[in-house]
Structures are given as C-alpha cells and as structure tokens.
Design a protein around this motif. Structure first.
Motif, short mmCIF file in Angstrom:
data_model
loop_
_atom_site.label_atom_id
_atom_site.label_comp_id
_atom_site.label_asym_id
_atom_site.label_seq_id
_atom_site.Cartn_x
_atom_site.Cartn_y
_atom_site.Cartn_z
N ARG A 1 -2.80 4.54 -6.25
CA ARG A 1 -4.25 4.65 -6.03
C ARG A 1 -4.58 5.17 -4.63
N ASN A 2 -3.58 5.69 -3.92
CA ASN A 2 -3.82 6.06 -2.52
C ASN A 2 -4.88 7.15 -2.36
N TYR B 1 -8.04 5.41 -2.34
CA TYR B 1 -8.18 4.69 -1.07
C TYR B 1 -8.69 5.63 0.01
N CYS C 1 -7.89 -6.54 -3.44
CA CYS C 1 -6.52 -6.07 -3.17
C CYS C 1 -6.15 -6.21 -1.69
N HIS D 1 0.81 -1.22 0.00
CA HIS D 1 0.00 0.00 0.00
C HIS D 1 0.86 1.28 0.00
N CYS E 1 1.41 3.26 -3.30
CA CYS E 1 0.48 2.88 -4.37
C CYS E 1 -0.10 4.14 -5.00
N THR F 1 -2.96 -3.39 1.63
CA THR F 1 -2.86 -2.78 2.96
C THR F 1 -2.40 -3.78 4.01
N CYS G 1 -9.39 2.55 -6.13
CA CYS G 1 -8.77 1.62 -5.18
C CYS G 1 -9.39 0.24 -5.33
N MET G 2 -8.56 -0.77 -5.23
CA MET G 2 -9.02 -2.13 -5.49
C MET G 2 -9.30 -2.92 -4.22
N MET G 3 -9.26 -2.22 -3.07
CA MET G 3 -9.46 -2.95 -1.81
C MET G 3 -10.92 -3.36 -1.61
#
Ligand code: SF4
Ligand code: SF4
Lengths: 331, 485
Positions: free
Chosen positions: A206-207, A210, A231, A201, A204, A234, A224-226
């Motif tokens: 994409r933060n 996020y 993803c 993370h 990244c 993290t 974000c892919m979480m």
C-alpha cells in the motif's frame, strides 16, 4: 545443540506458526542446522513421567540444556504463588520450573510477545499477573529480573511477535547453534536485529497510497490504513512485508492494520485497535524518525497531488482505475 | 489392589492437562480431569470496544484461532444485524476449512499416531510399518504431512494475511477481496493438498472415501489393499488393538453446524445425535448451562452463557479444574468431527457408531472421513466466488446490543455470547469444544465426557502414564487453551 521448548500462559500459536516454517522437511531442517529438540509440546513422544524425568535431568545437570525456549507469558498470580498455571503431574507452578531451568540454560529464548513482554495475557486488568521472562511490558524485570544473564552471556533473547514468525525463530536457533549470535545482534529491547531493524511499512503493497495519503475508510479498501484504520506499520519493528507469512501474506496484505504485535504493550494501545487515534485530525502515532511538522506538510502536499487512479482505488476492494497505458515508449 | 495416579503433563494435546485416575484391578474406576491453566479472556474483554474482540479472541488459541475469530465476528454481526455478502461467506468458510482440515491432519500425523510407535507395541505385526510412517519427529509420512500442511496454510497467507491470528475475518465479511487470478492459484493449492491426501493418507480418491456407506464397505475397501494409505494402516492396528473398546462417549453428540452457506443452511448440518434414539434432534442453545461446582470459579448456580460469570476462586471447596461443566438440557454431550458426521448423516459413521458407539476408533475415523468430504467443498466455494462483487458489508453496531456467534471448530461446537452496553463490551462468554468434552463433574456429580470415557480403561502393571489412557485422551483432540481460555 539441545533445545527444550515449554509453554505457559499463551495460546500455543507460536508453536503452530513454527510448523509453518518454509521447508520441505521440518525435522531435517532442524537436524541439519544442528538443532536437537530435547522436547517440544506438539512434536515429541515423551509424555507424563517421561517428560518430568527429562525436566529433572536438565534442572539437575544430568542433561545439557543449551537453549531453553519459553512460549507464553509467565503467570505470577494469584499473589505471587504462580498457581494460575501449575505444571500438570508435578504440583509445581510453571514459573518455578522456568526459573530453575533458566538458571542452568546456556541461552534463554522468549518465543513470542507473551514470553517476551507479557503480551495479550497481560491485557486489561491482568488478573493473572502475567509478565515476560525479562520484561513486564516495556519495563525490564519480568520473571527473571532485569539483571538476568544466561550462562552463555546473553540476556533473554526476545523473539517477539504475536504469533512470532517461524523464520524469526528458526534463524535465531540456527545462529545460536552455529555460534554466530552475539550481544550486538540484539536491538535495545533484546530482539534479534535481523528482523527488528526493519519496519512493517517497508515493502507494504500500500506504499503508493501512503505516499499520497490516499486512505482506506473501511475493511477491504485498498488504500493506506494509517490515517483511519489504526495501522502502526510505520512504527512497528518487523520485516513482515519483506519476509512474508504463509507464502504471500502479511497483515496489511490480508486487508487489515498492523497492530505492532512485536512491540511491548501492543495489547493495550489506549484506543480501539481498528481506529487511528487523532489529534486535530492528525494521527497521534507518526512514522518513526519523522518530525510532526514535516509529516503535516508532506501529507497536505501529497493529498493535493493524488492522482485520480490512486484516490479511486483507495476506497475500493479491487482496482477500479488501472494505470494508464501510454502510446509512446516509456522514458 | 487400588491406587491413585496423577497423570501429566500430556503433550501432543494443545495446552496443559492433568488427569487423576483411581485404579483397581488393572482398570480405571474413576477419573478427574484438570485443565491446569487459567488466563481470563472473558475478563479481559469486559469494558473494551466491541471490535477489540477480533484482536483478542483468536489469541485464546493458536490452533483454532480462525474458529475463535469466526465465532466473535458472528456474535458481533448478530448484534448489529449486518449480513455478509456471498463472497465473504465463501472466503471465511475457506479459511475455516483451511484451519480445520490442517488440524485434522496435525492430529492424525503428529498427535495421535506417534503413540503406536511406542516400544510397548514392538511385538505387533504392524509396528515396524507404523514406526516408519508415524514415529515422532522421524516418521516419513508425518514429515511429509508437516510439509503438506505448510503448503496448505499458504491459503491462509493469501486470504487471511497470516496464520494464526488473522484480522481479515470481520462481522460484515472478509477484509481481503480475492482477484480472479488469485482464485486460480488458490485452486492449485487445494489440488496440491488433495494430491497429498489421495496419495499418502487414503491411497484412494477422496470421493471414494466420502462415498463409503457402511462398515462392511469400509472393510471390503480395507481388505482390497491392507497397507495402502494411512487410513488402512490405522484400520489394521485399530482392529488389532480393539480401539473400539476404548473411550466410550456419552451417547449424545452436539454440532452447531459447519460452513454456513449464503442461504443460511450448513454444508454439514447441525444437530444433536442421540445414540439410544438413533436419530438427530434439533439444537436448543437456550438449554445450555455452565456449572462451576467443581471449577476453581465463583458461582454455585448453573447459568446460561448469556448470563455467565467467570471469576477465579482458587480455594473453592470441591474444585479440581479451571474448566466449567457445560451441559445441554442437563446432560453431558460430546462434540467434534464425529458429531458433525452424525448430524449431517454420513452413512459410514452412522453405521459404525450404531454398532460400537463413539470411541477411539470412530472418533479418528470420523476426522479422516471429514477430511475427504470437506476438501472437495473448498473447490466448490472457490469456484463460486464472484471477483469484483463485494466481500464485505459495512455495519454499525448499536450502543446496546446482544449477540450470539456459533460455529464449528475442528474440535467441535464453539459459541460466543456478547453483550454490548454504552458502546462497550459488558459481558463476553465463551463455551469451547473441549469445555464440553473435558468438563469436570457437575452439581449432580455426573462426570464429564472424558472422565466417563476413561472409566474401565486398562492399566498395565508398572505403567505410570497408561498408554490406553493416552489413546483415549488424544482421540478427542483436546485443546486445553480453549477449554479454560
Ligand atoms: S498500510 Fe500501514 S504499513 Fe502499509 S503503507 Fe500504510 S502505514 Fe505503511
Ligand atoms: S504486520 Fe504488525 S501486527 Fe502483523 S505480524 Fe507484523 S508486526 Fe505483527
């Protein structure tokens, strides 16, 4: 420092990755770092009898073995015989070669998640009874046993990753050659801390998504892919977004989720890799060190505050709303 | 005098390999090829979510990881019916070409040529030059090639996030869209690799190599400047050692067609080249069967991969390898760059094969010609990208579906066959290029392509790892981890 590199139950990808090390002259980099490759499967001339003689010399103490690098899982099956991989030309199971050589090596390095934990080869029914050198998934043990200590005083050094990053291997070998690697440099899973004390993370791109919980919904989305795409950045210990891959790459920069390939058991996440498992709409796997209540509170706050730009771009494959250009000086 | 030799481990091949040779009067009379390691990927895949295949199959092989991803993505796309937008077609072809060309480069500089720096060749006139350029871990050109390869793979860093084992290759296209400015940087990377090839490998523009249309033209080109570039040095030593007499193939080659274009055609056409007919025949994938008679695997009946079975049976009588024997209409075929060049009608390779067949010399030549032909294509594909148009189409896989994914890896024809039932993978079968080339005998006792190619190979007195056998084995650029998977 004499380094012997052998492969067993893996794909050879960690060796292929090694050759992508960021240097203008690969053999010169090793040499100047004090690393003398006794033999490597893709790089050395010796074949057949010449190699078997070298292995015997190492095993019997005629050639000093400073570092034994093993790539690929150790295949114990069927029924403990090791016959799923008998080293060509020798009639001897690879696990027996590895045990004999590990006993005489000053240091033993598990190159990649297969050799560290069992890795992808151990997935599902694990019919080959694959394990790592000193771990079986996240349980200490493996081929060499939980109590194994190499002659140099360290346990197996787990340079885990699938594949492992060339920089992780090169840095480890160079530190060993310079005698600058001590027990304290290993994390609780015996991975070198220089890369395992980081999270994917960190760094990244994409933060911002996020922060606002602006999430990707399908492959190629920028968000974000979480939340949806599985993803684990993290939670995954690795520096993939600060020490990049193949120039400017990383999994998340390549458009897909971190599947935490440096962690034991990554191959069997208990859910489809590309989907985030959730309970009551909340991802089960929360960021490392973050209490659930805080995460839920922050997520709902940030979702309500998401700028239109971030929200629109999250589900597009290129920037559709650029950051505003202000007419005044930035303050 | 006859004897039996067990040769192995071979290195500078991917994975572990053992060959058993029967030798009489200084020649190999029979060979048996043993792929010594089994991991069981087909069994791992059964019961999983279909898209898990995208994580698992690239890990069959670290050297042809992208090829495995492409085959899996195509098999699932075939099952769901999704179409890939042109940008996705081009970026996936770019990744595939990046891997395939890097593999040709590694094969030539790291796997194949170092054997010519062996002491047995110390008296040959080209030896000093070959040693200077190609000696393992020391040769100047081999070192430069590793550096060029590292820079070239930065294309994968951008398009695929990392290499090996990307997940950007999806059934519906690529998960990584390319911006206009990135395209410019990628073009610069392609030109950098072109410069290496034109300076070091060929000593000539790529277009000049690709345009060579006969062996006579090749010989004229060679004679004009015999030491310039590594292809010419290879031609010098190949002629001196008569490499064309080593490792004759079965006379039939198979290509599934490489670099499928948005209109469905292939940049390098598919086809079965039949040497005795001197022409290309269409590929009938329905005529593929895998025979496990001499594998340590259960099952006596040769099955189509859509019905295939993989179950270890270590004490099977007659078994001597983990590899099955794939056959096309019951026949042995060879696959690889030579098959692609023959099927797509490259005139130099057709001319050379018409004269002396598929052998150590023509296999290596075909790989180098392919490098020269494909690199300019990557420039065209990059130029054809339309930034801001989609790279990916979403799809929905039915709970019950079947699919086939065919592609060309560096080493040849690769196929995946998947059956999905109740939303899970029920069966997954993989037939890899080296499964064809290094297959064991089949039920009729017919040896596989390498087994037959080794018959007649010379063995010098006292050789325990015969150098001619090493050239023949490596001329196929085998990948043993793919072979058995
Ligand atoms: S995509 Fe993954 S690594 Fe990137 S910000 Fe989201 S959770 Fe972190
Ligand atoms: S980002 Fe995650 S999955 Fe990708 S290489 Fe790093 S740890 Fe492995």
């Amino acid at each position: 420092m004499n380094v012997l590199w052998l492969q067993s139950g893996g794909c050879g990808g960690c060796s292929m990755s090694l050759l992508c090390a960021d240097t203008a002259d690969f053999p010169a980099m090793l040499k100047s770092g004090g690393i003398d490759l006794l033999w490597h499967p893709s790089l050395s001339l010796a074949s057949g009898r010449e190699l078997v003689a070298l292995l015997e010399d190492c095993r019997d103490g005629r050639t000093r073995l400073d570092v034994l690098c093993i790539e690929g899982s150790l295949l114990r099956g069927p029924n403990g015989t090791g016959r799923f991989h008998v080293l060509a030309g020798t009639g001897v199971p690879m696990i027996d070669w590895v045990s004999a050589l590990a006993a005489v090596a000053t240091h033993v390095v598990a190159v990649g998640s297969c050799a560290a934990w069992g890795g992808i080869t151990a997935t599902g029914p694990n019919i080959t009874d694959a394990c790592g050198l000193q771990y079986d998934g996240d349980r200490p043990g493996g081929l060499l046993g939980a109590d194994f200590v190499a002659r140099g005083g360290l346990p197996v050094i787990n340079v885990a990753g699938c594949p492992t990053h060339p920089g992780w291997v090169v840095d480890t070998l160079m530190a060993l050659a310079a005698k600058l690697f001590v027990a304290d440099d290993l994390d609780p899973l015996n991975r070198p801390r220089f890369y395992a004390d980081q999270l994917v993370h960190h760094g990244c791109t994409r933060n911002e998504y996020y922060e606002f919980k602006a999430s990707a919904e399908k492959p190629s989305d920028l968000g974000c892919m979480m939340e949806n795409m599985g993803c684990k950045g993290t939670q995954a210990h690795a520096d993939c977004n600060t020490r990049l891959w193949n120039g400017e790459g990383s999994c998340t920069r390549g458009g897909y989720a971190c599947i935490s390939c440096t962690e034991p058991g990554f191959q069997d996440p208990g859910h489809a890799f590309h989907q985030t498992p959730k309970l009551a709409g909340i991802p089960i796997g929360l960021p490392t060190d973050m209490p659930k209540a805080w995460f839920v509170a922050l997520a709902s706050l940030s979702k309500s505050a998401t700028p239109k730009r971030v929200k629109s771009n999250a589900t597009a494959d290129h920037v559709v709303v650029a950051p505003a250009v202000r007419k005044t000086r930035l303050k | 005098m006859s004897q039996r030799l067990i040769v192995g481990p071979f290195n500078r091949v991917e994975g572990d390999l053992e060959v058993q040779l029967d030798i009489a009067d200084g020649r190999v009379t029979q060979a048996r090829v043993n792929a010594t390691m089994y991991r069981g990927f087909e069994q791992m895949l059964a019961g999983r979510a279909p898209l898990d295949a995208l994580v698992i199959v690239p890990r069959i092989c670290g050297i042809c990881s992208v090829s495995q991803s492409v085959a899996a993505a195509r098999a699932i796309a075939d099952a769901s019916g999704v179409t890939v937008p042109p940008n996705g077609v081009h970026t996936i072809n770019l990744m595939l070409a990046c891997e395939n060309l890097a593999d040709h480069l590694s094969h030539f500089y790291l796997f194949f040529m170092p054997d010519f720096a062996r002491p047995v060749y110390a008296q040959r006139p080209w030896f000093a030059e070959a040693t200077r350029r190609f000696a393992a871990l020391a040769g100047e050109h081999a070192r430069a090639a590793v550096a060029a390869r590292q820079r070239w793979f930065e294309i994968m860093g951008t398009l695929g996030g990392k290499w090996p084992h990307t997940l950007s290759i999806q059934p519906g296209g690529s998960a990584r869209a390319v911006e206009a400015a990135e395209r410019i940087r990628l073009l610069a990377k392609v030109r950098e690799f072109r410069a290496f090839l034109e300076t070091t490998t060929f000593g000539a523009p790529l277009e000049e190599i690709a345009a060579l249309d006969s062996e006579a033209a090749l010989q004229r080109w060679h004679a004009a400047d015999p030491l310039r570039g590594d292809l010419r040095l290879f031609l010098t030593l190949a002629a001196d050692l008569k490499l064309e007499t080593l490792g004759r193939g079965p006379g039939r080659t198979l290509s599934f067609g490489a670099y499928r274009q948005p209109d469905g055609s292939h940049a390098l056409a598919d086809g079965v080249w039949n040497e005795s007919l001197g022409r290309v025949q269409p590929v009938d994938t329905g005529a593929i069967r895998e025979d496990a008679t001499h594998a340590w695997l259960a099952g006596d009946e040769a099955l189509h991969p859509s019905e295939g079975l993989t179950a270890p049976m270590l004490d099977k009588p007659g078994g001597y390898t983990w590899n099955k024997a794939p056959r096309l209409s019951g026949e042995v075929v060879e696959t690889g760059a030579i098959a692609r060049q023959l099927a797509s009608g490259q005139p130099l390779i057709r001319d050379a094969v018409a004269r002396c067949g598929a052998n150590v010399y023509t296999r290596v030549l075909a790989r180098l010609v392919e490098l020269a032909r494909v690199l300019p294509m990557t420039e065209q594909w990059l130029t054809a990208l339309a930034p801001r148009e989609p790279f990916f189409h979403a799809d929905r896989l039915p709970a019950d579906a079947d699919g086939v994914g065919l592609t060309e890896a560096a080493r040849g024809a690769l196929g995946h066959w998947v059956s999905v039932r109740h939303g899970r993978i029920e069966r997954y079968q993989i037939v890899a290029p080296t499964s064809w080339n290094f297959s064991p005998r089949d039920a009729s006792g017919t040896p596989g392509a390498l087994e037959a190619a080794l018959e007649g190979a010379p063995v010098q007195p006292g050789e325990d790892t015969p150098v001619a056998v090493q050239h023949i084995v490596r001329s196929f650029d085998p990948c043993m981890v793919c072979t058995v998977h």
